[in-house]
Design a protein around this motif. Structure first.
Motif, PDB file in Angstrom:
ATOM      1  N   GLY A  66      59.645  24.565   3.590  1.00  0.00           N
ATOM      2  CA  GLY A  66      59.869  23.215   3.091  1.00  0.00           C
ATOM      3  C   GLY A  66      61.261  22.690   3.367  1.00  0.00           C
ATOM      4  O   GLY A  66      61.849  21.994   2.520  1.00  0.00           O
ATOM      5  N   CYS A  67      61.803  22.980   4.539  1.00  0.00           N
ATOM      6  CA  CYS A  67      63.163  22.546   4.877  1.00  0.00           C
ATOM      7  C   CYS A  67      63.183  21.044   5.161  1.00  0.00           C
ATOM      8  O   CYS A  67      62.297  20.515   5.840  1.00  0.00           O
ATOM      9  N   LYS A  68      64.205  20.363   4.639  1.00  0.00           N
ATOM     10  CA  LYS A  68      64.326  18.919   4.778  1.00  0.00           C
ATOM     11  C   LYS A  68      65.622  18.558   5.508  1.00  0.00           C
ATOM     12  O   LYS A  68      66.599  19.311   5.469  1.00  0.00           O
ATOM     13  N   GLY A  69      65.609  17.390   6.138  1.00  0.00           N
ATOM     14  CA  GLY A  69      66.811  16.885   6.769  1.00  0.00           C
ATOM     15  C   GLY A  69      67.112  17.554   8.100  1.00  0.00           C
ATOM     16  O   GLY A  69      66.409  18.466   8.545  1.00  0.00           O
ATOM     17  N   GLU A  70      68.178  17.107   8.724  1.00  0.00           N
ATOM     18  CA  GLU A  70      68.582  17.643  10.012  1.00  0.00           C
ATOM     19  C   GLU A  70      69.392  18.924   9.835  1.00  0.00           C
ATOM     20  O   GLU A  70      70.214  19.028   8.917  1.00  0.00           O
ATOM     21  N   PRO A  71      69.173  19.897  10.691  1.00  0.00           N
ATOM     22  CA  PRO A  71      69.948  21.139  10.605  1.00  0.00           C
ATOM     23  C   PRO A  71      71.372  20.935  11.126  1.00  0.00           C
ATOM     24  O   PRO A  71      71.666  19.955  11.817  1.00  0.00           O
ATOM     25  N   THR A  72      72.228  21.884  10.794  1.00  0.00           N
ATOM     26  CA  THR A  72      73.583  21.931  11.336  1.00  0.00           C
ATOM     27  C   THR A  72      73.581  22.808  12.578  1.00  0.00           C
ATOM     28  O   THR A  72      73.071  23.929  12.549  1.00  0.00           O
ATOM     29  N   VAL A  73      74.125  22.286  13.672  1.00  0.00           N
ATOM     30  CA  VAL A  73      74.110  23.005  14.947  1.00  0.00           C
ATOM     31  C   VAL A  73      75.541  23.281  15.384  1.00  0.00           C
ATOM     32  O   VAL A  73      76.392  22.381  15.385  1.00  0.00           O
ATOM     33  N   THR A  74      75.808  24.532  15.745  1.00  0.00           N
ATOM     34  CA  THR A  74      77.106  24.900  16.300  1.00  0.00           C
ATOM     35  C   THR A  74      76.894  25.660  17.600  1.00  0.00           C
ATOM     36  O   THR A  74      75.922  26.423  17.737  1.00  0.00           O
ATOM     37  N   GLU A  75      77.777  25.463  18.559  1.00  0.00           N
ATOM     38  CA  GLU A  75      77.707  26.175  19.837  1.00  0.00           C
ATOM     39  C   GLU A  75      79.051  26.813  20.124  1.00  0.00           C
ATOM     40  O   GLU A  75      80.095  26.185  19.978  1.00  0.00           O
ATOM     41  N   ASN A  76      78.976  28.059  20.526  1.00  0.00           N
ATOM     42  CA  ASN A  76      80.184  28.809  20.851  1.00  0.00           C
ATOM     43  C   ASN A  76      79.906  29.661  22.078  1.00  0.00           C
ATOM     44  O   ASN A  76      79.370  30.764  21.978  1.00  0.00           O
ATOM     45  N   GLY A  77      80.241  29.115  23.240  1.00  0.00           N
ATOM     46  CA  GLY A  77      79.968  29.827  24.476  1.00  0.00           C
ATOM     47  C   GLY A  77      78.475  29.985  24.699  1.00  0.00           C
ATOM     48  O   GLY A  77      77.735  29.003  24.785  1.00  0.00           O
ATOM     49  N   THR A  78      78.019  31.230  24.748  1.00  0.00           N
ATOM     50  CA  THR A  78      76.609  31.514  25.005  1.00  0.00           C
ATOM     51  C   THR A  78      75.751  31.486  23.745  1.00  0.00           C
ATOM     52  O   THR A  78      74.539  31.678  23.822  1.00  0.00           O
ATOM     53  N   VAL A  79      76.358  31.243  22.581  1.00  0.00           N
ATOM     54  CA  VAL A  79      75.664  31.360  21.302  1.00  0.00           C
ATOM     55  C   VAL A  79      75.449  29.973  20.682  1.00  0.00           C
ATOM     56  O   VAL A  79      76.400  29.218  20.490  1.00  0.00           O
ATOM     57  N   ARG A  80      74.205  29.662  20.382  1.00  0.00           N
ATOM     58  CA  ARG A  80      73.865  28.413  19.700  1.00  0.00           C
ATOM     59  C   ARG A  80      73.217  28.759  18.368  1.00  0.00           C
ATOM     60  O   ARG A  80      72.192  29.447  18.317  1.00  0.00           O
ATOM     61  N   THR A  81      73.812  28.285  17.279  1.00  0.00           N
ATOM     62  CA  THR A  81      73.335  28.601  15.936  1.00  0.00           C
ATOM     63  C   THR A  81      72.884  27.333  15.239  1.00  0.00           C
ATOM     64  O   THR A  81      73.609  26.333  15.212  1.00  0.00           O
ATOM     65  N   VAL A  82      71.676  27.380  14.679  1.00  0.00           N
ATOM     66  CA  VAL A  82      71.099  26.249  13.961  1.00  0.00           C
ATOM     67  C   VAL A  82      70.854  26.687  12.522  1.00  0.00           C
ATOM     68  O   VAL A  82      70.208  27.711  12.280  1.00  0.00           O
ATOM     69  N   ARG A  83      71.368  25.911  11.582  1.00  0.00           N
ATOM     70  CA  ARG A  83      71.261  26.265  10.164  1.00  0.00           C
ATOM     71  C   ARG A  83      70.481  25.204   9.394  1.00  0.00           C
ATOM     72  O   ARG A  83      70.836  24.024   9.441  1.00  0.00           O
TER      73      ARG A  83
END
Length: 322
Positions: free
Chosen positions: A248-265
């Motif tokens: 039941g996740c709502k809203g837009e996630p937070t996205v960070t990129e660091n070189g080869t790593v992309r993290t979505v929260r």
């Protein structure tokens, strides 16, 4: 492996014998019982089969206080000890004072002394009941060690991620949070009009669950965009998307990129659940930052050292627990 024979020859054998039902009944609470530090093996009876579990006790453990537990499920054609080598949970368990546990599959792997899981929706009926085994393994660990049952966590690599995913999909409530490395699933694969997606009828978790997942874009075993063997088919993003719906996740996630790593929260999910997805652009079907089993990179692809999956999963667990 480490200390195994010594532990089984000493007091650990008493616990093993009790768990097998050969002599007496295991204690309802495993507190106040000292344990030798290090890695060892125990056996439990699950159904009509004797099953193996590797575990690691940190040196600071004395049985006087309840500690967290991380269950670590190995991939196909592997073993409990190999998985503890791969994930290096022992290093973090020693530093943070929790117990690491690696249950072992029973179906023969493709190499000697290796095993695979009888994951629902993957293997043929009639094999070992690994859903029951996971339940029994958790109960055995709770009975043997001084465990905080609100801080029992699950992690799975590859096929271990499949079996852990399905256990949670079946509506169990044992795990406070879960971590997946190249193995997140959200039910059986189902094809509709030429498109593969998770079958919603085969994944009905009991409640929103915080989870963290790692995937490699160069994964040839469980391809990031889908495909592979019949039991994979839908890709990492399809599994992730389905879990955001289940949680039941709502809203837009937070996205960070660091070189080869992309993290979505995804921080705004039901029941205070959170989801974190980390995708490594040059990562293979491997455990990020593992220093073990490097010889398998030819078959499994590159091990990325841009992020340490084990450390990241534990930090996630610490903040996900009640």
């Amino acid at each position: 492996m480490h200390h195994t024979m010594r532990k089984m020859a000493a007091s650990g054998l008493v616990a093993m014998t009790s768990l097998l039902g050969i002599a007496g009944t295991a204690s309802a609470a495993g507190c106040s019982t000292p344990q030798d530090p290090g890695r060892a093996m125990m056996e439990i009876r699950s159904g009509d089969k004797v099953r193996q579990i590797a575990y690691f006790i940190p040196s600071g453990y004395d049985g006087s206080r309840k500690v967290p537990v991380v269950f670590d499920f190995h991939g196909s054609t592997s073993s409990a000890n190999e998985q503890l080598d791969r994930s290096e949970w022992e290093r973090v368990a020693e530093a943070k004072g929790f117990i690491a546990v690696a249950p072992q599959g029973l179906m023969p792997g493709q190499k000697p002394d290796t095993f695979s899981w009888n994951a629902p929706g993957v293997t043929a009926p009639g094999g070992p009941d690994d859903m029951a085994f996971i339940h029994d393994a958790i109960r055995a660990v709770e009975d043997t060690f001084c465990v905080d049952d609100t801080k029992i966590f699950g992690t799975g690599y590859s096929g271990g991620g499949r079996v852990l995913s399905q256990y949670i999909c079946n509506g169990t409530t044992d795990f406070a949070a879960a971590g997946f490395v190249v193995g997140l699933r959200a039910g059986y694969p189902k094809e509709t009009a030429g498109t593969w997606a998770p079958d919603s009828e085969t994944c009905k978790p009991a409640r929103p669950l915080s989870l963290i997942a790692f995937a490699g874009r160069q994964d040839k075993i469980n391809p990031f965009d889908g495909g592979g063997l019949p039991y994979w088919q839908y890709g990492a993003q399809a599994a992730l998307q389905r879990w955001t719906e289940l949680d039941g996740c709502k809203g837009e996630p937070t996205v960070t990129e660091n070189g080869t790593v992309r993290t979505v929260r995804y921080e705004n999910c039901a029941g205070k659940a959170r989801i974190v997805s980390t995708v490594i652009s040059d990562g293979g079907h491997t455990w990020p930052s593992s220093t073990a089993l490097l010889r398998y990179q030819k078959q499994l692809g590159k091990i990325s050292y841009a992020v340490n999956a084990t450390d990241a999963i534990w930090r996630f667990f610490e903040t996900a627990a009640p």
